[in-house]
Scaffold this motif. Sequence first.
Motif, short mmCIF file in Angstrom:
data_model
loop_
_atom_site.label_atom_id
_atom_site.label_comp_id
_atom_site.label_asym_id
_atom_site.label_seq_id
_atom_site.Cartn_x
_atom_site.Cartn_y
_atom_site.Cartn_z
N SER A 263 -7.51 5.05 6.48
CA SER A 263 -7.28 4.14 5.06
C SER A 263 -7.82 2.77 5.52
N TRP B 133 1.05 -1.20 -0.05
CA TRP B 133 -0.05 -0.06 -0.06
C TRP B 133 0.85 1.17 0.02
N LYS C 76 -3.20 3.07 -3.66
CA LYS C 76 -3.87 2.55 -2.19
C LYS C 76 -4.62 1.33 -2.74
#
Length: 813
Positions: free
Chosen positions: A808, A728, A733
């Motif tokens: 995230s 990542w 992402k």
Amino acid sequence: MVRTNTTMESISDSANLHETFAPGWPGIPARWTSSAKSGVGTAISDESPLWFTLSHGVFNEVYYPRIDQACIRDMGFIVTDGERLFSEEKRDCTTSISSLLEGVPAFKVTNICTQGLYEIEKDIIVDPHAPVLLQRVRFRALKPTSGRYRLHIILSPHLGNQGGGNTGWVGDYKGVPMLFAKRGQWALAVACSLPWRKRSVGFVGMSDGWNDLKQHKEMTWEYTRGENGNLALTAEIELASEAVTFEIALGFGVDANEAGLRARIALETGFEPLYTEYVAHWRDWQKSLLPLNRANDAKNLYRVSTAVLKTHQAKNFPGGTIASLSIPWGFSKGDGDLGGYHLVWPRDMAQTAGALIACGSTADARRALAFLRATQEADGHWAQNMWLDGTPYWNGIQMDETALPLLLVDLAHREHVIDNSEASAFWPMVKRAASYLARNGPVSPQDRWEEDPGYSPFTVAAEIAALLAAADLAILNNEHTLAEYFRELADIWYASIDEWMYETDTDWCTEYNVDGYYERIAEVTIVDGVRHLGKDVLLRNHQNNDAEYFANHMVSPDMLALVRFGLRDAKDSRIQNTLKIIDARLKLDTPVGPIWHRYDDDGYGEHEDGAPFDGTGIGRAWPLLTGERAHYELAAGNAQQAKALLATLDSLANNGGLIPEQTWDAADIPKRELYFGKPSGSAMPLVWAHAEYIKLLRSLHEGKIFDMPPQTVQRYLVDKTVSIRALWRFNNKIRSMPAGRMLRVETIERAQIRWTADGWNTSVDVTTSDAGIGMYFVDLPTMQIPSGGQILFTFFWLEAKSWEGVDSSVHVG
């Protein structure tokens, strides 16, 4: 118009106190000329920074003082008789060309008038001690004509890569009559061992010698000067009989005096002693190479190819090598096309340097490595292409152009071209390049054909191999942590190749009866930092450059790089499946064997009617790809098929042994000189294609692919290393990852990462480690999180002492 010249610019024009200026300024717009070269050459000596090309029986571009600076458009002879005859040797003769000695770019060109009236034979070399092009000419009348034979030379100066802005005049150097031209800081002079009968300077299309001779069948215009335009220099040579031998020298210098002096010295020295020395230098170099010649090879394409590689090297920029001494479709290009192919492409140059290692030219290979090191950009990548001083020409980025120089260093080290200490000296270059790949890859802004962005099999394969090669050099330089980082990153990318580029369950799978196949390129779009694989590809070289094509309806021989770089076994079913589609869609059978196109609906080539590529067109077949396919066949254990493809590549070369960039793949169009299975109007020679030929000879000699990186083979085909990580990044992402993987999070600043796998009921703080290349990373122990789980994390930036403020997430499974 008569004008008095009150200043004496140089000795060379001081006699012309009363000049007759040519009318028709500035002439028609300048154009370059055919890229279909039949010969290229230079002296080996660094004292002679001059390179020449031959086409259609005459000189085309001559380059001075750098191999990226063309100085003339062309130079040839016109024969008239004062009455009816007008015969131009580049249009009205049949031409044959041969090397005066095998492996030496000294040529004999014979032009015989199609009417059987005369023969012109030329022996061609370069003065080993000065930038002078020297030819020994034999003119012989074969039949009588109604008038007296008149022989004229005509030259179009394009000094400093420009056809416009040239000034030319009739003059002398210390009493020796010559023709001169200058532009900016460079000048040329033409001298002849026989007297001139007449001389003239005119503007092309208006007052030039070609139009005079065409209209009058003899020189009636004798203009002494033309300024700041597109010029032609013309002179009639005194013929004492209908069979004469003489010499013509074309000299260059920083001014007319220097050019005239050099031309005069060459003429007074004479052709024979200069030829003897020119040949001796080339023979000594050829003797230093490995004996990879094929038995019973009439052309000896190996020695032609080695000479082509050597000829395309710079002298005042040691190690620099251009892509081709040609301008593709040059006859349709003007002064706005400064570069043509006489630029350095780091991709082509790395391939060429690999061939220099393959043939045993280790000193040249070492200089190439030094040039690449000196021209690397500060951030670690190399320019798309550049002038010899390193100034970028185009500004695109291809990640393979950053990867290939790393693989070249590794190859040079393996082949003992450089030892451990020298390899360590290249470590800063390798580290910067590998770091650039690590930070910015594997997606490339352009594929290796300089067109589309995305995941490309060739580029990704080169990047992975380069990271592993860099890791070995990191170990050699005691940077073990960085070596491990490069290897782990390579493993992550390797594990994703099929996810990015292998198509299954498509209509082509049904049509071609395969389980799947590698597509040519997978374009990527980024939304809020998340990369998405696109379904379409925007094709280049089509109207408006916005023609959309389904990505899963496009394949390319580029995927053979997965084998060439050691990431897939040649007999892997995925490779076999893709080859089945490639051969069905891109293979072309010619009388001499198969040849392949680059990809579906390629637009880089002539139009359907044979008109030159003008930004759009139809892509033609590439001999280079035949060489790459031969390497694949060798890897697959099909040595005889590889040898057959070698013979095909040999036959795709022209009569002078030069391999073109593209081969014409449609019905003959004689008026455009396009014939099925013969060179198209693209670049010729393509140095990269000759490099591939040399490497193929070495590979066949050893029974294995010469330049295959051993690191990938050992790690992925022998040890079968499998990555345990998913990656990542802020510019990648990922939204999900397979269960059983460790999540690696990377940042470009030091950070503390707070993460959870239970919706923030509990959390753990971990701190990133410095990879040593401007990247920071941490591996989250997520391998036990079951499928269906969710990983949440956020960042505390240690330098700024602030939280990211946004979570995230990555889904597991």
